[in-house]
Design a protein around this motif. Structure first.
Motif, PDB file in Angstrom:
ATOM      1  N   MET A   1       0.355  -1.345  -0.008  1.00  0.00           N
ATOM      2  CA  MET A   1      -0.096   0.321   0.152  1.00  0.00           C
ATOM      3  C   MET A   1       1.339   1.323   0.165  1.00  0.00           C
ATOM      4  O   MET A   1       1.338   0.829   0.750  1.00  0.00           O
ATOM      5  N   THR A   2       0.529   2.368  -0.177  1.00  0.00           N
ATOM      6  CA  THR A   2       1.461   3.134  -0.803  1.00  0.00           C
ATOM      7  C   THR A   2       0.508   4.676  -0.193  1.00  0.00           C
ATOM      8  O   THR A   2      -0.470   5.235  -0.790  1.00  0.00           O
ATOM      9  N   ASP A   3       1.583   5.059   1.062  1.00  0.00           N
ATOM     10  CA  ASP A   3       1.071   6.400   1.181  1.00  0.00           C
ATOM     11  C   ASP A   3       1.567   7.378   0.438  1.00  0.00           C
ATOM     12  O   ASP A   3       2.464   8.061   0.620  1.00  0.00           O
ATOM     13  N   ARG A  68      -9.430  -2.519  -8.959  1.00  0.00           N
ATOM     14  CA  ARG A  68      -7.702  -3.563  -9.742  1.00  0.00           C
ATOM     15  C   ARG A  68      -6.704  -3.028 -10.583  1.00  0.00           C
ATOM     16  O   ARG A  68      -5.872  -2.539 -10.460  1.00  0.00           O
ATOM     17  N   CYS A  71      -6.045   0.766 -10.249  1.00  0.00           N
ATOM     18  CA  CYS A  71      -4.793   1.534  -9.341  1.00  0.00           C
ATOM     19  C   CYS A  71      -4.064   0.832 -10.504  1.00  0.00           C
ATOM     20  O   CYS A  71      -2.533   1.559 -10.477  1.00  0.00           O
ATOM     21  N   GLU A  72      -4.033  -0.180 -11.013  1.00  0.00           N
ATOM     22  CA  GLU A  72      -2.437  -0.984 -12.368  1.00  0.00           C
ATOM     23  C   GLU A  72      -2.536   0.765 -13.324  1.00  0.00           C
ATOM     24  O   GLU A  72      -0.985   1.186 -13.306  1.00  0.00           O
ATOM     25  N   GLU A  75      -2.254   6.951 -11.038  1.00  0.00           N
ATOM     26  CA  GLU A  75      -2.209   7.209  -9.663  1.00  0.00           C
ATOM     27  C   GLU A  75      -3.332   8.316  -8.665  1.00  0.00           C
ATOM     28  O   GLU A  75      -3.062   8.285  -7.442  1.00  0.00           O
ATOM     29  N   TRP A  91     -11.101   2.181  -0.018  1.00  0.00           N
ATOM     30  CA  TRP A  91     -10.417   1.229  -0.967  1.00  0.00           C
ATOM     31  C   TRP A  91      -9.083   1.267  -1.963  1.00  0.00           C
ATOM     32  O   TRP A  91      -8.023   1.293  -1.263  1.00  0.00           O
ATOM     33  N   ARG A  94      -6.293   4.052  -0.340  1.00  0.00           N
ATOM     34  CA  ARG A  94      -5.563   3.500   0.644  1.00  0.00           C
ATOM     35  C   ARG A  94      -5.054   3.370  -0.533  1.00  0.00           C
ATOM     36  O   ARG A  94      -3.480   2.774  -0.112  1.00  0.00           O
ATOM     37  N   ARG A  95      -4.706   2.836  -1.422  1.00  0.00           N
ATOM     38  CA  ARG A  95      -3.726   2.536  -3.064  1.00  0.00           C
ATOM     39  C   ARG A  95      -3.031   3.970  -3.210  1.00  0.00           C
ATOM     40  O   ARG A  95      -1.847   4.133  -4.370  1.00  0.00           O
ATOM     41  N   ARG A  96      -4.156   5.029  -3.729  1.00  0.00           N
ATOM     42  CA  ARG A  96      -3.680   5.835  -4.899  1.00  0.00           C
ATOM     43  C   ARG A  96      -4.506   7.140  -4.296  1.00  0.00           C
ATOM     44  O   ARG A  96      -4.964   6.749  -2.797  1.00  0.00           O
TER      45      ARG A  96
END
Length: 386
Positions: A1-3, A68, A71-72, A75, A91, A94-96
């Protein structure tokens, strides 16, 4: 995951919009003009935004596989309408980078939550009562008086999902006609005008409010907007201040529109909140230093917001499918543009016109806002009558 909350997205980063209608289309076009790649999450391949996007993910916005895939590719993610799954946005966040956040969308996508928010923060609005049971329905009739408007708590727009009730005996029938789903009952408001303010708010709390727009509706659908609204400096200042307060209280990041009732005595009541660009702000594409869609891109990417002031007054007129039906086919674009070479045409790429369906809009800029309104209405009439 990315902050990645503090990350600034610079061109040619990939951005995504959930939803692929005309608002998504204009976001994509604004992003592309700034050098970004922009894609959409759409349920169909030929939707307005998908037609101009750099890429498209096909799928429902609450399906994990579709999320998903977004997300791929992207950004940063934004939305073009409020009826988006809040858990899906959470959801993604938490990733983007996701703006507006899921809490803003969750609050505004349900009238019960939205009215509760306005009440909690002391923001003036029409009197209301929750309607989830027969007892609450009867209490609403007693507490609000008649007439009142019964509105579904979710999924209502352009007048859909609401019933005007004049007699107490008609309340049960009205609720049944709405499917006995959770609703809000709103007291009737005698208003002099309907106005709106578009706000853009950045990640650090920086915020700007556009000039007030004066809106005319037909059959509960926005018909025209003129900006700036001829409502005087005090109402103008109050409307902009209230819209900024709504955005700050929500903690929103992105573009938001607050619609108001303006009463005869000059009081403003918040009617609805849209946590995204708004139909009444379309004229900012030609009239403002920075359009509402460019602001949406800037806010999503963590860039400084642009200037919100008008370069010139303007008016916008919606083009509904009724025009195609009345014209018996394609409208007379040549007649409208010949009548007024200053008219700007925006079409959304929708293939099938239908009654009440927004197919596009016209914009006219003019030093005199009322003259802009007269010109845009005249051009629209020419689409049918030549």
């Amino acid at each position: 995951m990315t902050d990645s909350r503090e990350k600034v997205l610079l061109p040619p980063a990939d951005l995504a919009v959930i939803g692929s209608g005309q608002l998504g289309r204009m976001f994509v076009q604004a992003a592309q003009r700034m050098g970004y790649r922009a894609g959409v999450l759409s349920t169909t391949e030929d939707a307005p935004a998908a037609q101009v996007a750099n890429w498209t993910v096909i799928g429902p916005p609450d399906r994990l596989a579709a999320l998903r895939a977004v997300c791929e590719k992207a950004e940063g993610v934004t939305v073009e309408f409020e009826n988006v799954s809040a858990p899906a946005l959470r959801w993604l966040a938490r990733r983007r980078i996701v703006r507006p956040g899921w809490r803003t969308v969750w609050t505004c996508q349900n009238r019960l939550r939205e009215k509760t928010f306005l009440t909690r923060h002391g923001i003036p609005h029409a009197p209301w009562r929750p309607v989830r049971t027969v007892d609450e329905l009867e209490a609403a009739g007693r507490g609000l008086g008649l007439p009142l408007i019964l509105k579904t708590a979710s999924s209502g727009y352009d007048g859909k999902g609401q019933v005007l009730v004049h007699e107490a005996g008609d309340l049960p029938t009205a609720w049944v006609s709405l499917g006995r789903v959770p609703c809000v009952a709103e007291g009737w408001v005698e208003f002099a005008a309907e106005v709106s303010v578009v706000v853009a708010r950045g990640r650090g709390g920086e915020a700007v409010a556009y000039p007030v727009g004066l809106n005319q509706h037909e059959r509960h659908i926005l018909d025209t907007t003129v900006m700036p609204a001829p409502v005087g400096p005090i109402v103008t200042q109050e409307a902009r201040s209230m819209a900024l307060a709504v955005a700050q209280s929500l903690g929103t990041e992105g573009v938001l529109c607050v619609e108001f009732f303006l009463k005869q005595d000059g009081r403003l009541l918040v009617n609805e909140i849209a946590p995204r660009p708004h139909n009444s702000g379309h004229l900012t594409i030609e009239a403002s230093v920075t359009s509402q869609f460019e602001q949406q891109v800037r806010a999503l990417c963590g860039l400084p917001l642009g200037r919100e002031d008008l370069a010139t007054p303007a008016a916008m007129a919606n083009l509904l499918g009724d025009i195609w039906i009345e014209a018996g086919g394609e409208p007379r674009w040549d007649a409208a543009l010949r009548r007024d070479p200053g008219v700007k045409v925006h079409l959304y790429g929708k293939r099938r016109p239908a009654t009440g369906r927004k197919m596009g809009h016209l914009t006219v800029i003019d030093p005199d806002p009322q003259n802009a309104l007269a010109r845009v209405r005249s051009a629209r009439r020419a689409l049918v009558h030549g």
